[in-house]
Design a protein around this motif. Structure first.
Motif, mmCIF file in Angstrom:
data_model
loop_
_atom_site.group_PDB
_atom_site.id
_atom_site.type_symbol
_atom_site.label_atom_id
_atom_site.label_comp_id
_atom_site.label_asym_id
_atom_site.label_seq_id
_atom_site.Cartn_x
_atom_site.Cartn_y
_atom_site.Cartn_z
ATOM 1 N N GLU A 112 -5.863 2.395 -10.104
ATOM 2 C CA GLU A 112 -6.179 3.634 -10.825
ATOM 3 C C GLU A 112 -4.994 4.050 -11.705
ATOM 4 N N ASN A 113 -5.264 4.246 -12.995
ATOM 5 C CA ASN A 113 -4.255 4.691 -13.964
ATOM 6 C C ASN A 113 -3.078 3.736 -14.081
ATOM 7 N N GLY A 114 -3.327 2.439 -13.835
ATOM 8 C CA GLY A 114 -2.276 1.446 -14.024
ATOM 9 C C GLY A 114 -1.840 1.380 -15.477
ATOM 10 N N PRO A 115 -0.642 0.852 -15.745
ATOM 11 C CA PRO A 115 -0.101 0.870 -17.111
ATOM 12 C C PRO A 115 -0.878 0.018 -18.108
ATOM 13 N N ASN A 116 -1.593 -1.015 -17.635
ATOM 14 C CA ASN A 116 -2.320 -1.905 -18.545
ATOM 15 C C ASN A 116 -3.719 -2.176 -17.987
ATOM 16 N N PRO A 117 -4.621 -1.190 -18.075
ATOM 17 C CA PRO A 117 -5.942 -1.354 -17.471
ATOM 18 C C PRO A 117 -6.764 -2.481 -18.084
ATOM 19 N N GLU A 118 -6.669 -2.663 -19.404
ATOM 20 C CA GLU A 118 -7.443 -3.737 -20.036
ATOM 21 C C GLU A 118 -6.932 -5.107 -19.587
ATOM 22 N N GLY A 119 -5.606 -5.241 -19.503
ATOM 23 C CA GLY A 119 -5.037 -6.484 -18.991
ATOM 24 C C GLY A 119 -5.409 -6.702 -17.535
ATOM 25 N N GLY A 120 -5.417 -5.609 -16.765
ATOM 26 C CA GLY A 120 -5.805 -5.711 -15.358
ATOM 27 C C GLY A 120 -7.232 -6.193 -15.199
ATOM 28 N N LYS A 121 -8.136 -5.690 -16.048
ATOM 29 C CA LYS A 121 -9.537 -6.119 -15.987
ATOM 30 C C LYS A 121 -9.664 -7.598 -16.331
ATOM 31 N N LYS A 122 -8.914 -8.035 -17.348
ATOM 32 C CA LYS A 122 -8.954 -9.445 -17.726
ATOM 33 C C LYS A 122 -8.466 -10.329 -16.578
ATOM 34 N N VAL A 159 0.837 -1.197 0.000
ATOM 35 C CA VAL A 159 0.000 0.000 0.000
ATOM 36 C C VAL A 159 0.876 1.253 0.000
ATOM 37 N N ASN A 160 1.897 1.262 0.837
ATOM 38 C CA ASN A 160 2.814 2.409 0.859
ATOM 39 C C ASN A 160 3.487 2.601 -0.497
ATOM 40 N N GLN A 161 3.837 1.483 -1.133
ATOM 41 C CA GLN A 161 4.469 1.559 -2.454
ATOM 42 C C GLN A 161 3.497 2.133 -3.480
ATOM 43 N N MET A 162 2.244 1.675 -3.449
ATOM 44 C CA MET A 162 1.253 2.197 -4.389
ATOM 45 C C MET A 162 0.998 3.685 -4.157
ATOM 46 N N MET A 163 1.046 4.106 -2.894
ATOM 47 C CA MET A 163 0.892 5.533 -2.607
ATOM 48 C C MET A 163 2.066 6.323 -3.170
ATOM 49 N N ALA A 164 3.276 5.784 -3.012
ATOM 50 C CA ALA A 164 4.460 6.464 -3.526
ATOM 51 C C ALA A 164 4.450 6.540 -5.052
ATOM 52 N N GLU A 165 3.798 5.544 -5.692
ATOM 53 C CA GLU A 165 3.749 5.477 -7.148
ATOM 54 C C GLU A 165 2.474 6.105 -7.722
ATOM 55 N N LYS A 166 1.715 6.772 -6.890
ATOM 56 C CA LYS A 166 0.387 7.256 -7.283
ATOM 57 C C LYS A 166 0.414 8.097 -8.554
ATOM 58 N N ASP A 167 1.415 8.934 -8.738
ATOM 59 C CA ASP A 167 1.489 9.794 -9.918
ATOM 60 C C ASP A 167 1.953 9.041 -11.160
ATOM 61 N N SER A 168 2.550 7.867 -10.955
ATOM 62 C CA SER A 168 3.003 7.038 -12.074
ATOM 63 C C SER A 168 2.908 5.571 -11.650
#
Length: 345
Positions: free
Chosen positions: A270-280, A76-85
């Motif tokens: 949110e705004n992950g690099p591969n949203p369609e792959g994530g949904k699959k 979670v901390n990592q995802m927060m740190a990566e929030k902008d990218s």
């Protein structure tokens, strides 16, 4: 629990979706090509288990899944740190839904509910199955309890309640995960806070910490310590004990009177690099293929079309389940975790 019997159709839905995407032109074709990009999965679940899920997905869909393993709060901390990218596409698992609930307002979770869960009620039989605004969906059921080593502790002597853990006879013989890093232990802490009130709960944890010989960051490490005889008792989830038992280790499990029984979710980032792959991949987690892997690893599958190997069933633990005040968790999660660090680290 009367979960909807729609999970078995997910694979065919995904196949149909792929065919439609392949037949389309323009933007749809571009989207189909992007779906071949790797999927990045963040998960605190057992590395061997998540690797098996990833390999099954790759076998079915020919798309690479990169798994990054760490404790829930670390991720979670990592995802927060990566929030902008953001670097992750999917977050799966966190010792139950509480870390996901706490993350809802942090802006790191996207809205996505797979079709297989679209008709589920938000809460069924007192257990919250998915987020009301689509921020996560449960993919399996966890029961928090006690592992013990039958060569060191008899079935009769093993603790049956949370209060039993603070008996002085267990001094130096208990392990539980570090709540600053592990979602499993965070659930333990928040549950006691909700039931006892904060003052009494901190008194309880003063005694529990006194009885502990270690507080590792990993949620599964205490159960492994029990299997190796490094601890008599461990706090953990049901499947952790039965995995070890299946491997021939001397471990058994107690479902304590009044304990959390809850879903373990997955969420699109949110705004992950591969949203369609994530949904699959989210769809895949609710398919019979993925649910069977969970069942084979002694997890309680959320699908009622897949039978687990675990001797613990949802029906058998309903009477022990406590009601979790999700609103209280959302308001106090970070504050309680920070106070734990100040008191015990």
């Amino acid at each position: 629990m009367k979960f909807k019997k729609t999970l078995g159709v997910v694979s065919s839905l995904l196949l149909a979706s792929s065919i439609l995407a392949a037949c389309g032109g323009g933007e749809d074709s571009s989207s189909a090509e992007s779906n071949n990009d790797p999927i990045t999965l963040y998960s605190p679940e057992t590395p061997e288990f998540t690797k098996e899920l990833a390999l099954k997905y790759e076998e079915l869909y020919g798309q690479k899944v990169n798994v990054q393993y760490a404790g829930t709060n670390v991720l979670v901390n990592q995802m927060m740190a990566e929030k902008d990218s953001p670097k992750a596409d999917v977050w799966y698992g966190g010792g139950g839904l509480l870390p996901f609930e706490a993350a809802v307002d942090k802006g790191i979770l996207a809205n996505y509910i797979p079709d297989a869960a679209a008709d589920w009620e938000v809460t069924e039989d007192g257990i919250k199955l998915k987020h009301q605004d689509g921020k996560y969906v449960g993919v399996e059921v966890f029961v928090l309890g006690f592992s013990y080593n039958p060569e060191l502790v008899s079935k009769e002597e093993a603790p049956k309640t949370w209060e039993d853990l603070i008996d002085p006879k267990w001094k130096g013989k208990i392990q539980f995960p570090n709540p600053a890093a592990s979602g499993t232990a965070t659930l333990m802490v928040m549950d006691q806070m909700m039931r006892k009130g904060e003052d009494e709960a901190w008194k309880y944890f003063d005694k529990l910490v006194e009885n502990a010989n270690s507080m590792p960051d990993s949620g599964s490490s205490p159960t492994k310590a029990v299997a190796m005889g490094e601890a008599h008792i461990a706090v953990g989830f049901d499947f952790m004990a039965y995995e070890q038992q299946n491997n021939g280790e001397s471990v058994d499990f107690v479902v304590p009177d009044q304990t959390p029984v809850l879903v373990n979710p997955a969420s699109l980032i949110e705004n992950g690099p591969n949203p369609e792959g994530g949904k699959k991949f989210m769809d895949f987690l609710l398919s019979d293929d993925a649910q069977q892997i969970m069942a084979d690893w002694y997890h309680i599958p959320i699908s009622d079309t897949v039978e687990s190997k675990t001797p613990v069933s949802l029906e058998s633990v309903k009477e022990s389940a406590v009601e979790l005040d999700i609103d209280w968790v959302n308001e106090n999660f970070d504050r309680i975790r920070d106070e734990w660090k100040e008191r015990y680290q």
